[in-house]
Enzyme design. Structure first.
Site, PDB file in Angstrom:
ATOM      1  N   HIS A 158       0.842  -1.219   0.000  1.00 48.89           N
ATOM      2  CA  HIS A 158       0.000   0.000   0.000  1.00 48.89           C
ATOM      3  C   HIS A 158       0.873   1.265   0.000  1.00 48.89           C
ATOM      4  CE1 HIS A 158      -3.504  -2.534   1.289  1.00 48.89           C
ATOM      5  NE2 HIS A 158      -2.533  -3.192   1.905  1.00 48.89           N
ATOM      6  N   SER A 279      16.005  20.386 -16.278  1.00 51.58           N
ATOM      7  CA  SER A 279      14.875  21.263 -16.532  1.00 51.58           C
ATOM      8  C   SER A 279      15.387  22.497 -17.268  1.00 51.58           C
ATOM      9  CB  SER A 279      14.247  21.676 -15.199  1.00 51.58           C
ATOM     10  OG  SER A 279      13.580  22.909 -15.323  1.00 51.58           O
ATOM     11  N   LYS A 285      17.495  20.759 -11.224  1.00 56.42           N
ATOM     12  CA  LYS A 285      16.768  19.510 -11.453  1.00 56.42           C
ATOM     13  C   LYS A 285      17.556  18.427 -12.171  1.00 56.42           C
ATOM     14  CE  LYS A 285      12.433  19.350 -11.342  1.00 56.42           C
ATOM     15  NZ  LYS A 285      11.685  18.442 -10.498  1.00 56.42           N
ATOM     16  N   GLU A 292      10.155   7.738 -16.521  1.00 62.14           N
ATOM     17  CA  GLU A 292       8.826   8.307 -16.792  1.00 62.14           C
ATOM     18  C   GLU A 292       8.368   7.964 -18.208  1.00 62.14           C
ATOM     19  OE1 GLU A 292       8.828  12.229 -13.914  1.00 62.14           O
ATOM     20  OE2 GLU A 292       9.919  12.314 -15.792  1.00 62.14           O
TER      21      GLU A 292
END
Ligand code: ARG
Length: 457
Positions: A158, A279, A285, A292
């Site tokens: 979970h 970024s 970043k 992804e």
């Protein structure tokens, strides 16, 4: 009017150019070029057995097809608007070079059996490439697991801390998911490896071609049993679409794990710069775009599977032109899945594991199950033990003290069965060592899983 198409005999009007554009599949089915050349050569040889070609003619057809192949790759051949597909283009090039000898090649054949034969050959080697990519990811996973049999981290259910487990144990869980995919690929390849050629358009060719010999020549295990089915069937496409989707689901969930564990909140792993991007605005970043994109591409590959099934749902048995739409989804799924496997392999080969962060993250509450098992060891029925430990957890939470720091007196207030040895439980290695059951996270069990994995590779 010039009869510009392989089927235009009965037509007196030109096809609308819009229709030509709409109907053409050559933009994508040219991937079948090699398979189509091989099929044409084998068919030319088969036609010698029924008196359509002499041995010399068939040899000339074969060498001309070889020349067409080298000219095609040399960029010397160009498609015409009238070439509906790669099969029409190859027949045109052959006929332009050989006249009537070329014009005989389609004897007893239909594009309906030709296209599925080509496609089976193409996808069969696609399955081999896919299998190789799965295997090489599995090899990296075994290497990685070997280094981390004693690296512990809080296993989550979970997405909440559950029990201490080893990192090798997690890594091997992906190995075994991928092993199921390999089994699926191998079963699908066996089912796919039957040859439709000789089926004609639906009824079977009216020439007594030796299909067993022809199947052998093209590397098939056997000819298909029923021509009605063979020209109609796209199960082999759907099956591969499903397997690609299933592999992508495995990769996508793994990508999600690794994205979470590489985030600032966890810092269990560091994705290598080779597989990260920055970024355009925020200079600090380093984003996990490789992972992804794997997650994102899984949507597209699942969509391709749905397209394939939807395509087949309402069409009548036998060939219909809808079936031309089978190719783009399966080509795309194959390419995206192979690429994703290679990317995940690169990510897993290069990320660094922060073993200390993993260990530090193990919260003492994760030993609650071990506490209950301890009481069970002293004779208390598990349900009662669960309830006692539940009360201890609530007490500790209320008093803002960790289970590890709770005094023996407090433990004994909840059950006289507690003794000083209770404190040995609060060690992640102790916890995983208790789970050397086969399939468990204990080091011996994981070593055994590694042996199984190595024997599979
Ligand atoms: N390009 C077609 C396809 O991919 C080949 C078969 C065409 N057959 C036909 N009867 N129009 O399905």
């Amino acid at each position: 009017m010039t009869k510009s198409k392989i089927w235009s005999g009965r037509f007196s009007q030109q096809t609308a150019s819009l229709m030509e554009e709409f109907s053409s599949s050559i933009g994508f089915d040219q991937k079948l070029f090699d398979a189509d050349i091989a099929v044409n050569k084998a068919w030319a040889n088969a036609l010698t057995g029924v008196g359509v070609y002499t041995q010399e003619e068939a040899a000339r057809v074969c060498s001309t097809l070889d020349n067409i192949k080298s000219d095609f790759y040399a960029g010397k051949l160009h498609f015409k608007n009238t070439d509906e597909d790669i099969h029409s283009a190859n027949e045109r090039w052959l006929t332009e070079r050989l006249g009537d000898t070329g014009a005989k090649i389609h004897t007893g054949r239909s594009r309906n059996d030709q296209v599925v034969t080509d496609l089976r050959i193409y996808l069969r080697s696609g399955i081999d490439d896919l299998t190789d990519s799965v295997k090489s990811l599995q090899t990296i996973l075994v290497d990685l697991a070997q280094k981390h049999v004693k690296t512990v981290f809080p296993g989550q259910t979970h997405l909440r801390q559950a029990q201490p487990v080893s990192f090798a144990f997690y890594v091997l869980s992906l190995f075994f998911q991928l092993q199921r995919d390999r089994e699926r690929l191998s079963a699908a390849r066996n089912r796919m490896n039957k040859m439709p050629l000789g089926s004609g358009a639906i009824a079977g060719a009216a020439f007594d071609i030796n299909r067993i010999k022809l199947a052998e020549e093209l590397g098939f295990d056997a000819p298909t049993e029923n021509s009605y089915d063979a020209t109609s069937d796209r199960d082999f496409v759907l099956e591969l679409l499903y397997i690609c989707a299933q592999i992508m689901l495995h990769l996508s969930r793994t990508a999600e794990d690794l994205i979470i564990w590489s985030s600032e909140a966890f810092r269990f792993i560091d994705i290598h710069e080779k597989f990260a991007t920055g970024s355009s605005m925020m200079p600090q970043k380093k984003n996990p775009d490789s992972l992804e994109l794997i997650r994102g591409k899984s949507a597209r590959v699942i969509g391709n599977h749905v397209s394939g099934m939807t395509l087949m749902k309402g069409i009548p048995t036998a060939y219909v032109r809808d079936l031309q739409e089978d190719k783009e989804p399966v080509f795309d799924s194959l390419e995206q899945t192979i690429m994703s496997l290679k990317i995940l392999k690169g990510v897993c080969e290069t990320f660094t594991v922060n073993a200390q962060n993993m260990k530090n993250a193990v919260d003492p509450s994760l030993y609650a199950t071990d506490l209950a098992d301890y009481l069970v060891g002293k004779g208390l029925p598990f349900r009662k033990a669960h309830s006692v430990v539940g009360s201890i957890v609530a007490h500790a939470e209320k008093n803002k003290v960790s289970l590890k720091d709770l005094s023996l007196e407090s433990y004994q207030d909840f059950s006289p069965l507690f003794d000083n040895d209770v404190y040995t439980l609060f060690d992640p290695y102790e916890s995983i060592h208790k789970r050397n059951i086969s399939g468990g996270t204990g080091p011996e069990s994981v070593q055994n899983q590694l042996l199984i994995a190595k024997s599979i590779i």
